[in-house]
Scaffold this active site. Sequence first.
Site, PDB file in Angstrom:
ATOM      1  CG  ASN A  37      -2.065   0.990   1.070  1.00  9.25           C
ATOM      2  OD1 ASN A  37      -2.605   1.171  -0.021  1.00  9.25           O
ATOM      3  ND2 ASN A  37      -2.414   1.673   2.138  1.00  9.25           N
ATOM      4  CB  SER A 127      -7.557   2.304  15.617  1.00 12.00           C
ATOM      5  OG  SER A 127      -8.666   3.043  15.192  1.00 12.00           O
ATOM      6  CE1 TYR A 152      -7.074  -1.341  10.301  1.00 10.97           C
ATOM      7  CE2 TYR A 152      -8.827  -0.045  11.296  1.00 10.97           C
ATOM      8  CZ  TYR A 152      -7.487  -0.241  11.034  1.00 10.97           C
ATOM      9  OH  TYR A 152      -6.563   0.658  11.527  1.00 10.97           O
ATOM     10  CE  LYS A 156      -4.887  -1.477  13.429  1.00  8.11           C
ATOM     11  NZ  LYS A 156      -3.456  -1.654  13.208  1.00  8.11           N
TER      12      LYS A 156
END
Length: 344
Positions: A37, A127, A152, A156
């Site tokens: 990425n 996050s 996602y 975390k």
Amino acid sequence: MKKKILVTGGIGYIGSHTVVELQNAGYEVVIVDDLSNSTIEVLDGIEKITGIRPPFVKLDLKDKEGVGRLFEAHAGINGIIHFAASKAVGESVQQPLKYYRNNIVTLLNLLDLMPSNGVQGIVFSSSCTVYGQPDILPVTEEAPIKPALSPYGNTKQINEEIIRDTLHAGAPFKSIILRYFNPIGAHPSAEIGELPNGVPQNLIPYLTQTAIGIRKELSVFGDDYNTPDGSCIRDYINVVDLAKAHVVAIDRMLGSKSGENLEIFNLGTGNGVSVLELIHGFEKATGVKVPHKIVGRREGDIEKVWANPEHANKVLGWTAKESLEDTLASAWKWQLKLRERGIQ
Ligand code: NAD
Ligand code: WQD
């Protein structure tokens, strides 16, 4: 002797800004990234800003033997900052296994190989997504973790648990978990910044692409939330401020100051800003209009979240310093640089 830091995902958005700040602070950096990425030209930007081109290893961290070879080739790594992960929330809903595999296996490989290679600690990129919609604002590190709204977000939470369990079992290293709020902006030199892949999903890259004419108009996802102007509220943190927090976290983790083997810090400004305020702030900071329209809510969006950053302020001695105006101006300068380079 300079301490050596392995920065995984160091060619990416937050990683590259952190490499700059680590090198400015006198650390020796080794970058590992598979470029899934990001693009290698980022190394030129890092070199232009700091005068140092750090060693770069192109490697997929899911390859455990490759990670072993990396530690052998770069012996004496004192600490790791682990940024490498897949991060697109929408894609994670479509391709959950890709996210579970990439975001979890990479961490497992590093944790497995740290003790035999004498690595003293790992800083992990988490996050504010772990808090979901907090019951109390501003949100502190003690707030309950809410069920994740995407694979996602779940990676975390799982990664935080993996680190906690590993240290609880007596692993011979330390860890600092950093929960970022919404990182935005670019290095003031505009030599590095955020390079979104395809149509941006996040607000700032969509906004700057609209301001420069790549996109027709920005959709504001909802104006009927329970907030003063009806649009969602976030805590937007300048990426250079965020990068500097990693340097103080590494100082602390590798120094003798911290007695705890696991610490968690919110990294935010403490200010909540709505989507509409952000658009108007950008227009004021740059003098450029942003065509926008109100559309329906985006599924899975949190109504409002902003940090209580006091723990990081007091214990790390770190505070976000850049104004929102300067941060938005830096995002615009970066977008102009991308056009100059013919990239976007
Ligand atoms: P990014 O995609 O720009 O950077 C991640 C880098 O990791 C990329 O260069 C990518 O090529 C690399 N990478 C991915 N998988 C890899 C693998 N298997 N092996 C080696 N390299 C790999 O993302 P970013 O915005 O800089 O985010 C960095 C970290 O911070 C991520 O863990 C992300 O989840 C976390 N985070 C980001 C935000 C945000 O809004 N940007 C917010 C909270 C947390
Ligand atoms: C910000 C605000 C949108 C785009 C995501 C991840 C989170 C974290 C950061 C890593 C929201 C609104 C957006 C647009 C809009 N990443 N918006 N129009 O959703 O806070 O967080 O990125 O951990 O996990 O979920 O960031 O930039 O997508 O959105 O109105 O075209 O802008 O509704 O209120 P978000 P974002």
